[in-house]
Design a protein around this motif. Structure first.
Motif, PDB file in Angstrom:
ATOM      1  N   THR A   1      37.134  50.638  45.170  1.00 36.25           N
ATOM      2  CA  THR A   1      36.320  49.756  46.000  1.00 36.25           C
ATOM      3  C   THR A   1      35.279  50.566  46.760  1.00 36.25           C
ATOM      4  O   THR A   1      35.605  51.604  47.336  1.00 36.25           O
ATOM      5  CB  THR A   1      37.197  48.982  47.006  1.00 36.25           C
ATOM      6  OG1 THR A   1      38.173  48.225  46.274  1.00 36.25           O
ATOM      7  CG2 THR A   1      36.364  48.029  47.842  1.00 36.25           C
TER       8      THR A   1
ATOM      9  N   VAL B   1      40.534  41.986  48.620  1.00 40.28           N
ATOM     10  CA  VAL B   1      40.280  43.430  48.573  1.00 40.28           C
ATOM     11  C   VAL B   1      41.592  44.205  48.559  1.00 40.28           C
ATOM     12  O   VAL B   1      41.756  45.173  47.805  1.00 40.28           O
ATOM     13  CB  VAL B   1      39.405  43.855  49.770  1.00 40.28           C
ATOM     14  CG1 VAL B   1      39.318  45.379  49.852  1.00 40.28           C
ATOM     15  CG2 VAL B   1      38.014  43.250  49.658  1.00 40.28           C
TER      16      VAL B   1
ATOM     17  N   SER C   1      43.112  44.027  45.161  1.00 36.21           N
ATOM     18  CA  SER C   1      42.346  44.852  44.223  1.00 36.21           C
ATOM     19  C   SER C   1      42.685  46.324  44.365  1.00 36.21           C
ATOM     20  O   SER C   1      42.871  47.030  43.374  1.00 36.21           O
ATOM     21  CB  SER C   1      40.844  44.648  44.448  1.00 36.21           C
ATOM     22  OG  SER C   1      40.448  43.344  44.117  1.00 36.21           O
TER      23      SER C   1
END
Length: 294
Positions: free
Chosen positions: A115, A104, A107
């Motif tokens: 997200t 995460v 990303s």
């Protein structure tokens, strides 16, 4: 639902890999153990490729396979093999759960991918579950454990890098990604066995652990893993590591007589909830449209 069952199966297999490493690492040493692991895994996939008539074209994509082999197998496996000599199998499986968090972070801060709040909430539940699973009597509190713990965290970061790399890598089947990755890793680890040689002559138990580690926990598991990356995406596939502590602790209880306390049960529930949110599982099982129809 099919993707979730794949995650559970993969977690059960990889949860057992820490037990196999614990049995073999002290005898073979990190380099020899991991060379055998990736080599047995590569040979397993080579046999499957022969039956299915799949061409790997390794030299055509050698740069890709070496990069993937470094971050997805050689580096993290070596770090885990080093850490397992100090940490117990359950602890390693718990620390392995940090991979989705790295996924995460990569990303959001590196790839600039938006997200959803549910993903962050899932990570929060996952972290809470891991902390609960660790408990107050964890190996974390033991003197001399911090360097192996740091090595394990670096291994999970490497997994996250590899998982995102596969999304921008040359297009090929999940099988070829798994197959080429293992041959690339075998080439990268091979030189290290001269610097970290075998320590003792292995007995039948150690040999069995290495074979299981290579064929089941590496060869077969990587086919399943790369398929999950294709079907669910990198971050969701990485959420398998939320489930691994559940199986790592379960196998530890069954085969090493480790105790399961209330913290284990509560932590497992939190981990499963985290997986559900990170993968969007709750929406796949109970789609909003279907729920409205009900």
């Amino acid at each position: 639902m099919k993707g979730f069952l794949g995650l559970v199966l993969l977690a059960a297999i990889w949860g057992g890999s820490f037990l196999f490493m614990k049995v073999a690492a002290g005898v073979l040493g990190p380099a020899v153990l991991i060379e055998f692991r990736v080599l047995f895994g590569a040979l397993t996939l080579a046999a499957v490729a022969l039956v299915l008539k799949r061409n790997l074209h390794f030299w055509q994509y050698k740069k890709h396979f070496l990069i993937l082999g470094l971050f997805n197998s050689a580096l993290p496996f070596m770090l885990f093999a080093y850490a397992v000599q100090t940490l117990d199998a359950s602890m390693l499986s718990i620390l392995n759960s940090t991979a989705p968090f790295w996924g995460v972070i990569i990303s959001v801060f590196w790839l600039k991918v938006p997200t959803q709040k549910s993903v962050w909430l899932g990570c929060g539940f996952g972290i809470a579950g891991v902390i609960t699973l660790v408990g107050l009597d964890s190996t974390v509190l033991n003197e001399g454990a911090w360097l192996p713990i740091i090595a394990t965290l670096c291994a999970t970061l490497s997994y996250a890098v590899a998982s995102h790399y596969t999304k921008t890598a040359p297009k090929m089947s999940a099988f070829n990604h798994a197959h080429g990755n293992l041959w690339g890793s075998a080439l990268l680890v091979l030189p290290f066995i001269w610097f970290m040689p075998m320590r003792e002559t292995p007995d039948s138990t150690v040999i069995s652990a290495v074979v299981g580690l290579g064929i089941l926990c590496t060869g077969f598991a990587y086919i399943l893993y790369f398929k999950l990356v294709e079907d669910l995406g990198a971050a969701s596939a990485l959420s398998v590591t939320f489930l691994i502590p559940v199986f790592g602790i379960l196998w530890g209880h069954l085969f090493l007589q480790e105790q399961i306390g209330a913290n284990t049960i509560l932590g497992s529930i939190l981990v499963l909830l985290g997986v559900s949110l990170v993968t969007g599982l709750q929406e796949k099982i109970f789609p909003p449209k279907a729920m409205k129809e009900l």
